[in-house]
Design a protein around this motif. Structure first.
Motif, mmCIF file in Angstrom:
data_model
loop_
_atom_site.group_PDB
_atom_site.id
_atom_site.type_symbol
_atom_site.label_atom_id
_atom_site.label_comp_id
_atom_site.label_asym_id
_atom_site.label_seq_id
_atom_site.Cartn_x
_atom_site.Cartn_y
_atom_site.Cartn_z
ATOM 1 N N LEU A 1 41.779 41.406 33.772
ATOM 2 C CA LEU A 1 41.542 40.090 32.684
ATOM 3 C C LEU A 1 40.112 40.819 32.225
ATOM 4 O O LEU A 1 39.346 41.462 32.917
ATOM 5 C CB LEU A 1 41.248 39.034 33.515
ATOM 6 N N GLY A 2 39.883 40.638 30.990
ATOM 7 C CA GLY A 2 38.856 41.031 30.300
ATOM 8 C C GLY A 2 39.267 42.115 29.159
ATOM 9 O O GLY A 2 40.330 42.059 28.505
ATOM 10 N N GLU A 3 38.368 43.070 28.889
ATOM 11 C CA GLU A 3 38.357 43.987 27.817
ATOM 12 C C GLU A 3 39.766 45.116 28.194
ATOM 13 O O GLU A 3 40.339 45.162 27.382
ATOM 14 C CB GLU A 3 37.396 44.965 27.566
ATOM 15 N N LEU A 4 39.936 45.230 29.371
ATOM 16 C CA LEU A 4 40.761 46.126 29.873
ATOM 17 C C LEU A 4 42.082 45.138 30.529
ATOM 18 O O LEU A 4 41.846 44.257 31.287
ATOM 19 C CB LEU A 4 40.673 47.191 30.958
ATOM 20 N N THR A 5 43.509 45.332 30.184
ATOM 21 C CA THR A 5 44.355 44.554 30.538
ATOM 22 C C THR A 5 45.449 45.214 31.174
ATOM 23 O O THR A 5 45.555 46.515 31.328
ATOM 24 C CB THR A 5 44.668 43.620 29.465
ATOM 25 N N GLY A 6 46.476 44.591 31.910
ATOM 26 C CA GLY A 6 47.419 45.354 32.505
ATOM 27 C C GLY A 6 47.599 44.985 33.989
ATOM 28 O O GLY A 6 46.844 44.345 34.383
ATOM 29 N N GLU A 7 48.657 45.762 34.807
ATOM 30 C CA GLU A 7 48.628 45.321 36.154
ATOM 31 C C GLU A 7 48.421 46.653 36.859
ATOM 32 O O GLU A 7 48.983 47.781 36.220
ATOM 33 C CB GLU A 7 50.325 45.007 36.401
ATOM 34 N N VAL A 8 47.503 46.590 37.770
ATOM 35 C CA VAL A 8 47.068 47.835 38.680
ATOM 36 C C VAL A 8 47.468 47.515 39.915
ATOM 37 O O VAL A 8 47.534 46.449 40.621
ATOM 38 C CB VAL A 8 45.776 47.962 38.224
ATOM 39 N N ASN A 9 47.355 48.585 40.843
ATOM 40 C CA ASN A 9 47.428 48.839 42.404
ATOM 41 C C ASN A 9 45.958 48.350 42.807
ATOM 42 O O ASN A 9 44.961 48.393 42.096
ATOM 43 C CB ASN A 9 47.909 50.133 42.695
ATOM 44 N N SER A 10 46.146 48.242 44.127
ATOM 45 C CA SER A 10 44.711 47.784 44.947
ATOM 46 C C SER A 10 44.738 48.182 46.347
ATOM 47 O O SER A 10 45.765 47.816 47.048
ATOM 48 C CB SER A 10 44.237 46.090 44.894
ATOM 49 N N PHE A 11 43.634 48.893 46.744
ATOM 50 C CA PHE A 11 43.503 49.704 48.008
ATOM 51 C C PHE A 11 42.073 49.695 48.692
ATOM 52 O O PHE A 11 42.003 50.545 49.233
ATOM 53 C CB PHE A 11 44.278 51.129 48.096
ATOM 54 N N HIS A 12 41.435 48.735 48.348
ATOM 55 C CA HIS A 12 40.036 48.358 48.761
ATOM 56 C C HIS A 12 39.739 47.458 49.596
ATOM 57 O O HIS A 12 40.309 46.363 49.075
ATOM 58 C CB HIS A 12 39.058 48.821 47.664
ATOM 59 N N ARG A 13 38.707 47.471 50.393
ATOM 60 C CA ARG A 13 38.401 46.293 51.250
ATOM 61 C C ARG A 13 36.896 45.973 50.955
ATOM 62 O O ARG A 13 36.459 44.993 51.460
ATOM 63 C CB ARG A 13 38.420 46.665 52.721
ATOM 64 N N PHE A 14 36.296 46.684 49.951
ATOM 65 C CA PHE A 14 34.977 46.356 49.653
ATOM 66 C C PHE A 14 34.838 46.233 48.046
ATOM 67 O O PHE A 14 35.715 47.041 47.350
ATOM 68 C CB PHE A 14 33.946 47.379 49.817
ATOM 69 N N ALA A 15 34.050 45.273 47.454
ATOM 70 C CA ALA A 15 34.068 45.142 46.021
ATOM 71 C C ALA A 15 32.725 45.187 45.645
ATOM 72 O O ALA A 15 31.639 44.967 46.483
ATOM 73 C CB ALA A 15 34.714 43.619 45.594
ATOM 74 N N LEU A 16 32.397 45.361 44.338
ATOM 75 C CA LEU A 16 31.000 45.112 44.010
ATOM 76 C C LEU A 16 30.471 43.858 44.057
ATOM 77 O O LEU A 16 31.129 42.616 43.638
ATOM 78 C CB LEU A 16 31.011 45.545 42.560
ATOM 79 N N ALA A 17 29.409 43.589 44.492
ATOM 80 C CA ALA A 17 28.969 42.205 44.680
ATOM 81 C C ALA A 17 28.392 41.857 43.444
ATOM 82 O O ALA A 17 28.533 40.410 43.186
ATOM 83 C CB ALA A 17 27.451 42.274 45.509
ATOM 84 N N ASP A 18 28.085 42.530 42.497
ATOM 85 C CA ASP A 18 27.524 42.023 40.987
ATOM 86 C C ASP A 18 27.716 43.068 40.007
ATOM 87 O O ASP A 18 27.963 44.381 40.564
ATOM 88 C CB ASP A 18 26.107 41.496 41.110
#
Length: 222
Positions: free
Chosen positions: A152-169
């Motif tokens: 969602l946002g400037e970039l769109t589409g469906e993507v894969n996900s393989f991470h257990r940490f995200a950016l805090a901000d």
């Protein structure tokens, strides 16, 4: 899957036809193989195939040069001066702090790219490294391992996900270009440097996505 003929065609495109040779320094994960008592640098062949198909020459960067420098051998700065990459790709794999030699190597790559205004793409862990480099932090995230979600946002589409940490901000100096449905940051772009980070793995798609290829070529040039 991508056939050998397709990859070979991409390699020819990267080295001929007036396009010019665009060399990409690619960081590698570190794997410990206990049965052989070996600490190995490793890189998914599909990541190299993705780069070649896009028209680039991947150059895997060894993670052992920091220790070699202490012994009076080739340093990463000498390696970069000899190889003169045109762009940098920070690959996925390893949590930050899991392989200190890799952490050091990637920070050296960012310093080199910053000094020369080279384009950088950080994939998954690579985007996390961009965040740490900018002075931000990571946080655990649930529901992002082995799944797919919409951007969602400037970039769109469906993507894969393989991470257990995200950016805090959002890291200082960057802008958020995509989030997932739960609000997690999925893509960032530096405000002055030609640097981007994506939390998904374009090389892990069963069929490489044209949108990812176009984004890469817009960042690295052709």
């Amino acid at each position: 899957m991508v056939g050998r003929a397709t990859v070979a065609s991409g390699l020819r495109g990267a080295t001929g036809g007036g396009v010019g040779l665009i060399r990409v320094a690619v960081s590698q994960r570190v794997d410990w193989v206990a049965g052989r008592n070996e600490r190995r640098d490793a890189l998914d062949q599909n990541l190299c195939r993705w780069l070649i198909l896009a028209g680039y020459i991947p150059m895997p960067v060894p993670n052992s040069m920091d220790q070699a420098e202490k012994n009076g051998c080739l340093s990463i700065q000498n390696w970069l001066s000899a190889m003169t990459p045109d762009a940098v790709l920070l690959s996925g794999g390893n949590d930050i702090g899991e392989a200190l030699e890799r952490d050091d190597t990637e920070l050296c790559l960012l310093a080199y790219a910053q000094e020369r205004f080279l384009p950088v793409l950080g994939i998954c862990r690579g985007m996390q490294v961009l965040s740490i480099w900018a002075g931000s932090a990571l946080q655990p995230v649930a529901g992002h391992i082995g799944t797919r979600h919409r951007l969602l946002g400037e970039l769109t589409g469906e993507v894969n996900s393989f991470h257990r940490f995200a950016l805090a901000d959002c890291p200082p100096g960057f802008a958020v270009t995509a989030t997932s449905e739960d609000g997690s940051i999925e893509a960032i772009r530096h405000e002055t440097l030609p640097w981007e980070g994506w939390m998904w793995h374009p090389e892990r798609e069963a069929v490489f996505q044209p949108a990812d290829m176009q984004r890469l070529q817009a960042l690295f040039g052709r």
